[in-house]
Design a protein around this motif. Structure first.
Motif, PDB file in Angstrom:
ATOM      1  N   PRO A 184      31.471  43.061  65.804  1.00 62.33           N
ATOM      2  CA  PRO A 184      30.833  44.223  65.181  1.00 62.33           C
ATOM      3  C   PRO A 184      31.845  45.155  64.523  1.00 62.33           C
ATOM      4  O   PRO A 184      32.964  45.327  65.016  1.00 62.33           O
ATOM      5  N   GLN A 185      31.437  45.730  63.416  1.00 55.83           N
ATOM      6  CA  GLN A 185      32.240  46.743  62.737  1.00 55.83           C
ATOM      7  C   GLN A 185      31.742  48.107  63.214  1.00 55.83           C
ATOM      8  O   GLN A 185      30.571  48.441  63.050  1.00 55.83           O
ATOM      9  N   ILE A 186      32.622  48.879  63.809  1.00 55.52           N
ATOM     10  CA  ILE A 186      32.217  50.108  64.493  1.00 55.52           C
ATOM     11  C   ILE A 186      32.254  51.286  63.528  1.00 55.52           C
ATOM     12  O   ILE A 186      33.304  51.602  62.967  1.00 55.52           O
ATOM     13  N   PRO A 187      31.114  51.953  63.323  1.00 58.69           N
ATOM     14  CA  PRO A 187      31.108  53.144  62.459  1.00 58.69           C
ATOM     15  C   PRO A 187      31.734  54.326  63.194  1.00 58.69           C
ATOM     16  O   PRO A 187      31.172  54.859  64.157  1.00 58.69           O
ATOM     17  N   ALA A 188      32.914  54.740  62.773  1.00 56.86           N
ATOM     18  CA  ALA A 188      33.658  55.769  63.487  1.00 56.86           C
ATOM     19  C   ALA A 188      32.904  57.091  63.539  1.00 56.86           C
ATOM     20  O   ALA A 188      33.050  57.859  64.504  1.00 56.86           O
ATOM     21  N   ASN A 189      32.082  57.363  62.530  1.00 56.49           N
ATOM     22  CA  ASN A 189      31.338  58.628  62.548  1.00 56.49           C
ATOM     23  C   ASN A 189      30.342  58.677  63.705  1.00 56.49           C
ATOM     24  O   ASN A 189      30.069  59.743  64.252  1.00 56.49           O
TER      25      ASN A 189
END
Length: 318
Positions: free
Chosen positions: A239-244
């Motif tokens: 998974p690509q983690i949305p930092a926001n």
């Protein structure tokens, strides 16, 4: 002797007749009684695991066996001692050589199949939840893949640490296995995981060996200041983690690779294993081995992992 080896990454592993190994300095020779399989073995067979050796090599990362011979400079464990050891490779064979300093004597109360499948799964969950996530009694632990090799141990250890455990598994049979291991609540992986976890109060700690959509669903159900431990990506989707999103709820995402401690802090692994074996002797842990197969059926054993037809551990007994 017989061994199950990767000859090339482009061909399936195969049974081979090879010379019995001789222990080098700092090593012991074991008569292998049982070898625990891991998802990483599937990756190693394809050459995609982070610590894959160069072919040819023998699969099998963790074993239990009896010491047959000592290399130079080794005095313990003594010949005849039954030990468990994580060697990273070499377990799917009749004999193997392994570092003496990583061997741990197995309690008489523990069977060889239990000991062989104990180290990676229980060691991963124990260090991940204690050292990295710092799980506290009274918190809620969400375990993805809760009937799998590592997930099931996270359920057990989470309960032993005083957490409320929510297990996510696919299908009634696997949900029942997670429930039997101590999960307070179980959720089918096909359900709306986010909604169901939120209805139970959300998760303070997430233990995720699955990745993909399961990780995203768990993140949405994580409470403020929650901790998410990434153990692996059995779904095949990193998974690509949305930092926001991390900022909004002050969530921490924690990476964890048990084998990495062999290189920079091996003592933490042996200390952890000592505590876990004490828990086993006390009856606090009950390993679940769903399948035990002979070496001749090593390919079938790996297929059980690949097809996700196993629960808990799959063990091969040379």
């Amino acid at each position: 002797m017989k061994a199950f080896q990767v000859q090339t990454y482009d061909t399936p592993p195969t049974h081979c007749a090879v010379n019995a190994p001789v222990p080098a300095e700092g090593e012991v020779l074991l008569n292998i009684e049982a070898c625990g399989l891991n998802f990483a073995d599937l990756l190693m067979a394809k050459g995609t695991y982070q610590d894959t050796p160069s072919p040819p090599f023998t699969l099998g990362m963790e074993v239990c066996g009896t010491v047959l011979a000592l290399g130079n400079g080794v005095s313990t464990p003594e010949i005849g001692t039954r030990v468990a050891v994580f060697g990273g490779q070499g377990g799917l064979a009749e004999q193997g050589v392994f570092p003496a300093n990583l061997c741990r004597e197995v309690p008489a109360e523990m069977s060889s199949p239990d000991a062989a499948g104990f180290q990676v799964a229980y060691g991963t969950s124990h260090l991940a939840l204690t050292r990295r996530a710092k799980l506290q009694a009274g918190e809620t632990l969400l375990v993805m893949g809760a009937a799998g090799g590592v997930g099931l141990t996270a359920v057990e250890i989470g309960k032993a640490m005083g957490a409320t455990v929510i297990g996510v598994a696919r299908g009634a049979e696997k949900m029942a296995v997670a429930k039997a291991a101590g999960a307070d609540h179980v959720i089918d992986a096909s359900a709306d995981i986010t909604a169901e976890v939120r209805a139970l109060g959300g998760a303070d700690v997430v233990y995720d060996p699955v990745g993909g959509d399961a990780f995203k669903a768990a993140m949405r159900a994580t409470n403020r200041e929650g901790r998410m431990i990434t153990i692996g990506f059995a779904s095949g989707d990193v998974p690509q983690i949305p930092a926001n999103h991390l900022l909004v709820k002050n969530i921490t995402v924690i990476g964890f690779y048990w084998g990495g401690y062999l290189k920079f802090d091996p003592t933490s692994l042996t200390d952890s294993m000592g505590e876990l074996m004490d828990w086993y002797v006390q009856g606090r842990l009950k390993p679940h081995v769903s399948h035990t197969l002979p070496l001749e059926q090593a390919a079938d054993a790996l297929e059980l992992l690949r097809s996700r037809k196993s629960t808990g551990k799959v063990v091969v007994t040379p």
